[in-house]
Design a protein around this motif. Sequence first.
Motif, mmCIF file in Angstrom:
data_model
loop_
_atom_site.group_PDB
_atom_site.id
_atom_site.type_symbol
_atom_site.label_atom_id
_atom_site.label_comp_id
_atom_site.label_asym_id
_atom_site.label_seq_id
_atom_site.Cartn_x
_atom_site.Cartn_y
_atom_site.Cartn_z
ATOM 1 N N LYS A 43 0.831 -1.210 0.000
ATOM 2 C CA LYS A 43 0.000 0.000 0.000
ATOM 3 C C LYS A 43 0.864 1.259 0.000
ATOM 4 O O LYS A 43 0.612 2.203 -0.744
ATOM 5 C CB LYS A 43 -0.919 0.001 1.221
ATOM 6 N N ALA B 189 1.304 4.153 -2.952
ATOM 7 C CA ALA B 189 1.098 5.586 -2.717
ATOM 8 C C ALA B 189 2.345 6.382 -3.071
ATOM 9 O O ALA B 189 2.265 7.464 -3.670
ATOM 10 C CB ALA B 189 0.694 5.827 -1.262
ATOM 11 N N GLU C 107 -7.633 0.379 -1.240
ATOM 12 C CA GLU C 107 -7.262 1.583 -0.495
ATOM 13 C C GLU C 107 -6.458 2.524 -1.378
ATOM 14 O O GLU C 107 -5.511 2.119 -2.040
ATOM 15 C CB GLU C 107 -6.458 1.228 0.755
ATOM 16 N N TRP D 9 -4.496 6.152 -0.949
ATOM 17 C CA TRP D 9 -4.017 7.159 -0.001
ATOM 18 C C TRP D 9 -3.791 8.520 -0.649
ATOM 19 O O TRP D 9 -3.491 9.489 0.055
ATOM 20 C CB TRP D 9 -2.709 6.692 0.645
ATOM 21 N N LYS E 272 -4.546 5.861 8.387
ATOM 22 C CA LYS E 272 -4.285 4.524 7.885
ATOM 23 C C LYS E 272 -3.246 3.858 8.786
ATOM 24 O O LYS E 272 -2.303 4.500 9.239
ATOM 25 C CB LYS E 272 -3.766 4.575 6.455
ATOM 26 N N LEU F 91 -3.924 10.790 6.920
ATOM 27 C CA LEU F 91 -4.203 11.457 5.656
ATOM 28 C C LEU F 91 -4.744 12.849 5.951
ATOM 29 O O LEU F 91 -5.720 13.009 6.681
ATOM 30 C CB LEU F 91 -5.223 10.648 4.847
#
Length: 396
Positions: free
Chosen positions: A73, A77, A131, A133, A144, A167
């Motif tokens: 993840k 991002a 997900e 971000w 997160k 975030l």
Amino acid sequence: MASILTNNSAMAALTTLRSISSNLESTQSRISSGMRVGSASDNAAYWSIATTMRSDNMALSSVQDALGLGAAKVDTAYSGMNSAIEVVKEIKAKLVAATEDGVDKTKIQQELNQLKDQLTSIASAASFSGENWLQADASGAVTKSVVASFVRADDGSVSVKKVDYALNTNNVLFDTSGGDLGILDKTYDVSAKSVTLSVNTDGVSEEVTVEAFTVDELIAQNATFTTNTVGSTTTQLADVGGVFYVKVDDTNWVQAVDVTGTGQEAVHDEAGVYYGVDTANAPPAAVAAPSSIADVDITGMNATQLNAMISGVDEALTEMTSAAASLGSVSARIDMQGEFVKKLSQSIEKGVGRLVDADMNEESTRLKALQTQQQLAIQALSIANSDSQNVLSLFR
């Protein structure tokens, strides 16, 4: 005494044989299973510790899987943010090109539209396992988390530790809450650069914030420069059409005034004229950029608006660079944690093995000895049983 009812020798031999058979059975069990402590009856303390640590090791295995998912993840991002930075650099370059006299802003706007679409595409695609971000609620309400470790404290309590990444307006590219708070969909307030200095007047120091300039900006205004050295101190003065500037650090110049006889400590001595900081030259009030990067349209912008837009894009680049650095540090931490969890799991496995695993060299030696003892015990029992038969010879 010879007796046909009670054979003490046979009973003693049988007891020995039973003991040897029991030991032989335990040894054969250890060899077949490879474990010295296979159940609580073998060693309750070691069995309890081993069972608990095996359970913790299974939890650590899940942590490794979670770290792998979290790393994916974060890397997604980061890749998206890094790609977006390159696109925003291109937008900045196009805006600078648009400041040139006679340039066709409509053609540049067409290129900007393509770049804006690319930013939208990057933000939408930077998703892993559902997900995203980079395209999220930037109001500060979303955090997160990535599972980092499973910890058992001294008192026996357990907990799961996580790496958090909030975030917010400083790292989300597009705000899905509708508040236009993302880096690319918010409008920046831009102002001239400033620097805070300590100015000494009549022996009293005061902190003042004044407008700052770079040497490139002064050169662009056709400044003339002079240097003066007094003792070991060298200072520089710039003259832009009768307006003077002094260098106050490696990168900043500030507007200067003649402070001869005013009590303000001089910064530069130019042929007997003493120059100090113009404390009245405060930075101008913040000016809002004409639009966000997501909505930029330069076709109707004048020079002042273009400059403000360029400053806004530059601030966005600063925030994006900082966000990419934060994602990079989180990624590095997850990688280090993954290595640590892997090593920790191996250490636990080795520790459990030391407690419960059988030494096969030792067990094989013991097995041969017990087999020999069993054969001798059987022969002893056979001899003891034959003693009662010898009584018959007394009656012949």
